[in-house]
Design a protein around this motif. Structure first.
Motif, mmCIF file in Angstrom:
data_model
loop_
_atom_site.group_PDB
_atom_site.id
_atom_site.type_symbol
_atom_site.label_atom_id
_atom_site.label_comp_id
_atom_site.label_asym_id
_atom_site.label_seq_id
_atom_site.Cartn_x
_atom_site.Cartn_y
_atom_site.Cartn_z
ATOM 1 N N GLU A 17 6.962 -12.827 2.468
ATOM 2 C CA GLU A 17 6.227 -13.146 1.551
ATOM 3 C C GLU A 17 4.961 -12.647 1.863
ATOM 4 O O GLU A 17 4.300 -13.031 2.796
ATOM 5 N N VAL A 18 4.406 -11.601 1.194
ATOM 6 C CA VAL A 18 2.753 -11.139 1.488
ATOM 7 C C VAL A 18 2.061 -11.886 0.908
ATOM 8 O O VAL A 18 0.698 -12.367 1.316
ATOM 9 N N LEU A 19 1.980 -11.953 -0.752
ATOM 10 C CA LEU A 19 0.932 -12.950 -1.206
ATOM 11 C C LEU A 19 1.572 -13.967 -1.772
ATOM 12 O O LEU A 19 2.614 -14.125 -2.418
ATOM 13 N N THR A 37 -7.998 -9.671 8.042
ATOM 14 C CA THR A 37 -7.287 -8.671 8.920
ATOM 15 C C THR A 37 -6.074 -7.910 8.514
ATOM 16 O O THR A 37 -5.874 -7.915 7.515
ATOM 17 N N SER A 38 -5.783 -6.759 9.422
ATOM 18 C CA SER A 38 -4.730 -5.978 8.975
ATOM 19 C C SER A 38 -3.375 -6.627 8.718
ATOM 20 O O SER A 38 -3.080 -7.473 9.485
ATOM 21 N N GLY A 39 -2.773 -6.118 7.628
ATOM 22 C CA GLY A 39 -1.517 -6.695 7.405
ATOM 23 C C GLY A 39 -1.308 -8.146 6.519
ATOM 24 O O GLY A 39 -0.369 -8.678 6.436
ATOM 25 N N THR A 40 -2.657 -8.330 5.985
ATOM 26 C CA THR A 40 -2.785 -9.707 5.526
ATOM 27 C C THR A 40 -2.304 -9.348 4.113
ATOM 28 O O THR A 40 -2.245 -10.601 3.218
ATOM 29 N N GLY A 41 -2.167 -8.445 3.398
ATOM 30 C CA GLY A 41 -1.579 -8.210 2.010
ATOM 31 C C GLY A 41 -2.739 -7.629 1.088
ATOM 32 O O GLY A 41 -2.628 -7.679 -0.122
ATOM 33 N N ASP A 163 -9.719 0.671 -1.967
ATOM 34 C CA ASP A 163 -8.625 0.425 -0.863
ATOM 35 C C ASP A 163 -9.298 0.803 0.574
ATOM 36 O O ASP A 163 -8.901 1.992 0.679
ATOM 37 N N GLU A 164 -10.111 0.311 1.058
ATOM 38 C CA GLU A 164 -10.561 0.772 2.412
ATOM 39 C C GLU A 164 -11.170 2.283 2.088
ATOM 40 O O GLU A 164 -10.653 3.172 2.924
ATOM 41 N N PRO A 165 -12.014 2.537 1.381
ATOM 42 C CA PRO A 165 -12.373 3.852 1.054
ATOM 43 C C PRO A 165 -13.104 4.619 2.112
ATOM 44 O O PRO A 165 -13.197 5.606 2.045
HETATM 45 N N1 LIG Z 1 6.441 -1.482 0.261
HETATM 46 C C1 LIG Z 1 6.598 -2.269 1.281
HETATM 47 N N2 LIG Z 1 7.901 -2.867 1.864
HETATM 48 C C2 LIG Z 1 8.002 -3.638 2.766
HETATM 49 N N3 LIG Z 1 6.893 -4.327 3.382
HETATM 50 C C3 LIG Z 1 5.776 -3.829 2.876
HETATM 51 C C4 LIG Z 1 5.511 -2.854 1.799
HETATM 52 N N4 LIG Z 1 4.314 -2.833 1.498
HETATM 53 C C5 LIG Z 1 3.567 -3.591 2.534
HETATM 54 N N5 LIG Z 1 4.454 -4.489 3.342
HETATM 55 C C6 LIG Z 1 4.038 -5.499 4.125
HETATM 56 O O1 LIG Z 1 3.238 -6.300 3.656
HETATM 57 C C7 LIG Z 1 2.295 -6.659 4.476
HETATM 58 C C8 LIG Z 1 0.744 -6.725 3.791
HETATM 59 O O2 LIG Z 1 0.722 -5.093 3.981
HETATM 60 P P1 LIG Z 1 -0.467 -4.647 3.242
HETATM 61 O O3 LIG Z 1 -0.518 -3.230 3.500
HETATM 62 O O4 LIG Z 1 -0.980 -5.166 1.909
HETATM 63 O O5 LIG Z 1 -1.721 -5.147 4.299
HETATM 64 P P2 LIG Z 1 -3.159 -4.922 4.244
HETATM 65 O O6 LIG Z 1 -4.045 -6.294 4.237
HETATM 66 O O7 LIG Z 1 -3.594 -3.728 3.399
HETATM 67 O O8 LIG Z 1 -3.544 -4.469 5.820
HETATM 68 P P3 LIG Z 1 -4.376 -3.216 6.430
HETATM 69 O O9 LIG Z 1 -5.617 -3.595 6.664
HETATM 70 O O10 LIG Z 1 -3.825 -2.526 7.536
HETATM 71 O O11 LIG Z 1 -4.399 -2.026 5.230
HETATM 72 C C9 LIG Z 1 2.408 -6.201 5.726
HETATM 73 O O12 LIG Z 1 3.140 -6.851 6.625
HETATM 74 C C10 LIG Z 1 3.354 -4.902 5.470
HETATM 75 O O13 LIG Z 1 4.410 -4.724 6.378
#
Ligand SMILES: Nc1ncnc2c1ncn2[C@@H]1O[C@H](COP(=O)(O)OP(=O)(O)OP(=O)(O)O)[C@@H](O)[C@H]1O
Ligand SMILES: [Mg+2]
Lengths: 247, 228
Positions: A17-19, A37-41, A163-165
């Motif tokens: 669950e990302v969001l 942080t990175s990977g937060t969605g 997105d992080e331009p």
């Molecule tokens: N198409 C996808 N399929 C499966 N998992 C995904 C997909 N897109 C993103 N994720 C997962 O969702 C989570 C959030 O990803 P997202 O790219 O939105 O993070 P972010 O906040 O933009 O990170 P960053 O700062 O590194 O760009 C991550 O754990 C990623 O592995």
């Protein structure tokens, strides 16, 4: 009526669950910055907004229209949502000018002459009229990104998502791109994911701090930097300003 | 050498076969490639089936089926038409595979950027993907053109009076096999050099910086008949 209203959206990839229920709004000509942080969605959130990857649950409203409604014409909606990518994604086979005008020609069906004229105007706005005939491979990263911004601007969008331009840019090129974005502040609604804290502090009307798929805290830069309500916000901003430096 | 004019009578047929097959094969091949990459499951699998069948069976057998086989069920083609049909259908399968490779070599983000502007899938394919993919596929396409020119000679087996057919006739009458076939080989060689030179120039003319395989990769992956 808000320009953009995100209402309690959820998004999962498989069992991940990302969001987890995010809500916020962006008003006309407002600049909001998302940090986290990175990977937060954060990227996932932006993709849910322009329906590139629609949310599982929740609604996104744009100019009073529910764009998560399955019967909506997304191609019409996407014209109104500019998108600036981290890795630019310019069309490799088109010159800077054509990159900006192609949306006008093919999507808005504006006559070639007029589309090119408008595209040139947008390139001028980002300081690249001299490069109008160059192909992406002949541009620096900073120039590419400014073309990317011009391409989004040309469509006269209701809002532009960034997105992080500047994350893919060499440090000395970041400034030019941020300057262009600064100039846009107050003229078009912007939702910007960035790690540039100096920029966030000076330009944002509001900063949204996101973590683990939810919004931890949001507020005007003054409050977020000087008086955050949550301990977690304080920790994050403390760490990131030592990392990236205060402006 | 007195028979040279007679020999040359076959040249237009050979060129006609080459041009028609390469063009028709390209049109059909493009559809097959698009169907395979972007089509729904049913379409995609039908395209794959087509490709497998036409690439997995000998061209000569395909020509025999069309020319000698189909009359059994009442479908009769002239030799030339059967040859055109067989060569086109066969070349389409090969061209489809080259094109598919090129389409898939375009980063997915190019399509996403197009959709983000509000383009439909079809518009993105047409205005973003294909202009890049077609440029990338020119070297492979050039190979196909040259192979096709040479493979047209196979139509002697279904009585088409092409260059090789004329040569066979003349050689049999005069018993000058070596001389005749050397001249024929030379004629094919001249055309293959000419064609690859033309395509080379076209490629240079439409080349865009940053679009296409790097020359190093092209050299490694493509068997280019002449030129080292
Ligand atoms: N198409 C996808 N399929 C499966 N998992 C995904 C997909 N897109 C993103 N994720 C997962 O969702 C989570 C959030 O990803 P997202 O790219 O939105 O993070 P972010 O906040 O933009 O990170 P960053 O700062 O590194 O760009 C991550 O754990 C990623 O592995
Ligand atoms: Mg991201």
């Amino acid at each position: 009526m808000h320009m953009l209203e995100v209402v309690d959206i959820y998004k999962s990839y498989g069992s991940c669950e990302v969001l987890k229920g995010l809500s916020f709004t962006v008003d006309k000509d407002e600049t909001k910055v998302i940090i986290g942080t990175s990977g937060t969605g954060k990227s996932t959130l932006l993709k849910c907004i322009n329906q590139l990857d629609p949310p599982d649950k929740g609604e996104v409203w744009l100019e009073g229209e529910d764009i998560t409604n399955p019967s909506i014409d997304l191609n019409r909606i996407r014209q109104k949502i500019g998108f600036v990518f981290q890795d630019f994604n310019l069309f490799n086979h088109l010159t800077a000018l054509q990159n900006v005008s192609i949306g006008l020609e093919k999507v808005k069906k504006i006559e070639k002459e007029n589309a090119r004229e408008k595209a040139l105007e947008e390139l001028r706005r980002v300081g690249l009229e001299k490069q109008s005939c160059q192909y992406p491979a002949q541009l620096s990263g900073g120039q590419k990104q400014r073309v990317g911004i011009a391409r989004a601007l040309a469509m006269d969008p209701a809002i532009i998502l960034f997105d992080e331009p500047t994350s893919a840019l060499d440090p000395e090129l970041i400034g030019d791109v941020l300057d262009v974005m600064k100039n846009l502040a107050g003229k078009v609604a912007m939702l910007i994911v960035t790690h540039e804290m100096g920029f966030a502090r000076n330009v944002a009307d509001e900063i949204i701090f996101m973590e683990g798929g939810t919004i931890i805290e949001s507020g005007p830069p003054e409050q977020m930097f000087n008086n955050p309500k949550k301990e977690r916000t304080r920790q994050f901003l403390g760490r990131i300003s030592t990392l990236y430096g205060k402006e | 050498m007195r028979s040279l004019p007679e020999l040359l009578e076959g040249v237009p047929i050979t060129l006609l076969l080459t041009f028609c097959a390469i063009s028709a094969g390209f049109a059909l091949g493009l559809l097959l490639a698009l169907g395979r990459v972007y089509g729904k499951k049913g379409i995609s699998y039908s395209c794959i089936a087509y490709l497998e069948i036409f690439r997995g069976t000998p061209l000569l057998v395909q020509l025999f089926i069309i020319y000698y086989g189909l009359p059994n069920i009442g479908i009769i083609f002239s030799p030339l038409l059967a040859a055109l049909l067989g060569l086109s259908l066969n070349s389409a399968a090969y061209q489809a595979e080259y094109l598919r490779g090129s389409i898939q070599a375009i980063p997915a983000n190019q399509m996403i950027a197009g959709r983000t502007l509000g383009m439909t899938r079809f518009q993105s394919i047409r205005t973003i993907i294909l202009p890049q993919a077609l440029r990338i596929s020119i070297p492979a396409w050039s190979n196909e053109l040259i192979y096709l020119l040479k493979y047209t000679s196979i139509v002697v087996y279904i009585q088409v009076r092409d260059l090789t057919f004329q040569a066979k006739d003349i050689a049999a009458q005069s018993s000058r096999y070596l001389e005749t076939f050397l001249v024929v080989a030379l004629i094919y060689l001249l055309f293959t050099i000419l064609f690859s030179e033309i395509v080379d120039r076209v490629e240079k003319r439409v080349r865009i910086p940053g679009v296409g395989l790097s020359p190093r990769i092209v050299k490694r992956n493509m068997k280019i008949p002449f030129k080292t």
